[in-house]
Enzyme design. Sequence first.
Site, mmCIF file in Angstrom:
data_model
loop_
_atom_site.group_PDB
_atom_site.id
_atom_site.type_symbol
_atom_site.label_atom_id
_atom_site.label_comp_id
_atom_site.label_asym_id
_atom_site.label_seq_id
_atom_site.Cartn_x
_atom_site.Cartn_y
_atom_site.Cartn_z
ATOM 1 C CB CYS A 2 -0.870 0.017 1.242
ATOM 2 S SG CYS A 2 -1.632 -1.575 1.588
ATOM 3 N NE ARG A 27 4.084 1.795 -1.823
ATOM 4 C CZ ARG A 27 5.313 1.527 -1.427
ATOM 5 N NH1 ARG A 27 6.333 2.005 -2.096
ATOM 6 N NH2 ARG A 27 5.551 0.796 -0.366
ATOM 7 C CD1 TRP A 81 -3.236 -3.537 -4.976
ATOM 8 C CD2 TRP A 81 -2.155 -5.202 -3.967
ATOM 9 N NE1 TRP A 81 -3.115 -4.567 -5.875
ATOM 10 C CE2 TRP A 81 -2.462 -5.594 -5.286
ATOM 11 C CE3 TRP A 81 -1.485 -6.094 -3.158
ATOM 12 C CZ2 TRP A 81 -2.110 -6.826 -5.793
ATOM 13 C CZ3 TRP A 81 -1.131 -7.329 -3.659
ATOM 14 C CH2 TRP A 81 -1.447 -7.685 -4.969
ATOM 15 C CG ASN A 107 2.009 0.852 3.645
ATOM 16 O OD1 ASN A 107 0.810 1.021 3.507
ATOM 17 N ND2 ASN A 107 2.927 1.543 2.998
ATOM 18 N N GLY A 108 1.866 -3.037 5.825
ATOM 19 C CA GLY A 108 2.444 -4.195 6.501
ATOM 20 C C GLY A 108 1.335 -5.088 7.021
ATOM 21 C CD GLU A 486 8.647 -18.405 -15.228
ATOM 22 O OE1 GLU A 486 7.826 -18.955 -15.965
ATOM 23 O OE2 GLU A 486 8.579 -17.191 -14.945
ATOM 24 C CE LYS A 490 8.975 -14.374 -17.181
ATOM 25 N NZ LYS A 490 8.044 -15.178 -16.457
ATOM 26 C CD GLU A 493 6.757 -13.711 -20.482
ATOM 27 O OE1 GLU A 493 5.584 -13.598 -20.872
ATOM 28 O OE2 GLU A 493 7.022 -14.004 -19.298
ATOM 29 C CG HIS A 509 13.988 -39.949 -25.758
ATOM 30 N ND1 HIS A 509 14.167 -41.285 -26.038
ATOM 31 C CD2 HIS A 509 14.219 -39.823 -24.422
ATOM 32 C CE1 HIS A 509 14.471 -41.942 -24.932
ATOM 33 N NE2 HIS A 509 14.518 -41.061 -23.931
ATOM 34 C CE LYS A 608 1.629 -8.623 -14.267
ATOM 35 N NZ LYS A 608 2.768 -9.558 -14.280
HETATM 36 O O1 M6R Z 1 -2.464 -13.549 -14.027
HETATM 37 P P1 M6R Z 1 -2.133 -14.978 -14.285
HETATM 38 O O2 M6R Z 1 -1.113 -15.507 -13.319
HETATM 39 O O3 M6R Z 1 -3.341 -15.867 -14.324
HETATM 40 O O4 M6R Z 1 -1.492 -15.006 -15.722
HETATM 41 C C1 M6R Z 1 -1.144 -16.200 -16.342
HETATM 42 C C2 M6R Z 1 -0.272 -15.958 -17.538
HETATM 43 O O5 M6R Z 1 -0.957 -15.194 -18.493
HETATM 44 C C3 M6R Z 1 1.035 -15.257 -17.151
HETATM 45 O O6 M6R Z 1 1.751 -15.981 -16.210
HETATM 46 C C4 M6R Z 1 1.921 -15.035 -18.390
HETATM 47 O O7 M6R Z 1 2.401 -16.271 -18.841
HETATM 48 C C5 M6R Z 1 3.065 -14.073 -18.058
HETATM 49 N N1 M6R Z 1 3.289 -13.195 -19.165
HETATM 50 C C6 M6R Z 1 4.330 -14.781 -17.723
HETATM 51 O O8 M6R Z 1 5.408 -13.948 -17.521
#
Ligand code: M6R
Length: 613
Positions: A2, A27, A81, A107-108, A486, A490, A493, A509, A608
């Site tokens: 927050c 925030r 938040w 906050n906290g 992962e 990263k 993307e 394989h 996002k």
């Molecule tokens: O908000 P969510 O965790 O449900 O989102 C899922 C995916 O869309 C999200 O993790 C996406 O793969 C990101 N861009 C990964 O960095």
Amino acid sequence: MCGIVGYIGNKQALPILIGGLRRLEYRGYDSAGVAIIKIQDTDSKIQMIESVKAVGKIDMLADKVKDKKLDGTVGIAHTRWATHGGVIEQNAHPHFGCDGKLVIVHNGIIENYRELKEKMKDHKFVSETDTEVLAHLIESHYDGDLKLAVETALSHVRGTYGLVVMHADHPEELIAARLGSPLVIGMGENEHYIASDATPMLAYTKKVMFLEDGEIAEIKKDGVKIYNLKDELITKHIEEIEWNDEQAQKQGYENFMLKEIHDQPTVFEDAIRGRVNLEEGTAHLGGLNMTDDEMRSIERIVLIACGTASYAAMVGKYAFERLAGIPTEVDYASEFRYRDPIITDKTLVFAISQSGETADTLAAVREAKRKGAFVRGIVNVVGSTIARETDGGTYIHAGPELAVASTKAYTNMVAIMILYAIQFGRLKRVTLATGQRLITALLEIPEKMNKVLEQNDKIKDLAQKYKDCKDMMFLGRGINYPVALEGSLKLKEISYIHAEAYPGGEMKHGPIALLSPEFPTFAIMVKDQLYEKMRSNIEEVKARKSPIILLATEGDNCAKELAEDVIYVPDTMELLEPLLNTLPLQLFAYHTAVMLGRDVDRPRNLAKSVTVE
Ligand code: M6R
């Protein structure tokens, strides 16, 4: 996470507070509020506190205060938040004590707020928050000396805080205290500011003082006094801020993704705080809303998620199967919803999502509920649709994640699933000793994460070396296979480099055909039960002349024989390895993308929160 703003001086406080909240909106912003000391009767010098709160963005609050005459030169404000209690006006800060004279923004998390509330039977509470309990606690210790009341109240509190307290009978002072949640004091001419970071005050002053944990500040128009834990007056250094607004929001980091990668040790602590019990060797996640018998009756767990959350879920599968012995499946939410999945009343479904709004995950939740499963959420954004539509679950407390590429939310999702696996495991086959070893190891994670993050420069050099490659292979085995996935996601993307991820043993394989001196490999070979197996797989890669970056355990002298480039990570229990091993991969992707001139926080084609199918 927050945001707090406070002002004391000769100017009208309201525009400064609202402007400050706007600066802190990054925030989190599910609700906001402001409180100002108003001189009601100039002759008799009666003061009262007026407060306005609103759900939604700061604009909603700004609209609401327009018609009120909130005159006054001392005030505090907050953008919330949510962590405790839903997103409703009563839960927004500032929070008052009973008599309407004492008000607080905080906050906290106050871990023992329930115990404290129990003891204050004669107080009337109007919200579900831990912060309101703190307001009443301070009020109950108030006897004319506001600072003393705050100090005494805080000595009964377990948890974290950055807080500012204001009292109608003390219009000449604000009291602030910090333990674990940042506070910055802005030094003006006959006026002072206080906020969670420097952004709200940059338009007025660049001279600031940072409060440290355990310190209490007495802030007046004409001076600031800081006291340490022993109540000794201390002298603090005044620093000059050189950041502009945007840099300050990013706390000096170049962009949100880098900041969020570095947030991980802190938000990990937020995720496990108050939820682990070392003595009993277990975790307690109250939001599960299941009795011990219901938990013991679960025969199958299904984890539904998308993208990064699904890789966190894959780590969760290992934890649930190993600790709780419950067969666990991971399903992409977009597949689950159309697969006519087999669900019984002994199936527990967890929906894992940072945003809590992902359309595929939400549809999968609805499908699982329709079929009669126990459905719980592991979600970051409080009050989001998935959080509301599941029958319980846990917030991961990662704070707002603004970069499109998920980093800190992943780590905290993993943390929460490990806690759940310990909780289920302790009801079944995990011994007290094993539980205690796991909790001890979890508590060591933040420090170890910091050790990993200290290698930022080294990882940046590696990014420089490999940034022009067109493809990259990521390899891991066991619990590190999802880490490889992962790492590869990263890199894809944010740098747009083609990347693949495979379990080490699967290479032979087929995918090994891809490898060449132009196709490097990033391999995770840490000291766990699959170490020797992974080592053989890396020998196979080396034989194909693929350049190798190796992630190895500190002290592993063999790693250098296998690869020219080695990143060392601290040792930890095998189930916790992803909490450390993912961080170098995030940093590698980040630096590569920056060097290629990509828009790291807003990569092309991505959003996002994916609220469409
Ligand atoms: O908000 P969510 O965790 O449900 O989102 C899922 C995916 O869309 C999200 O993790 C996406 O793969 C990101 N861009 C990964 O960095």
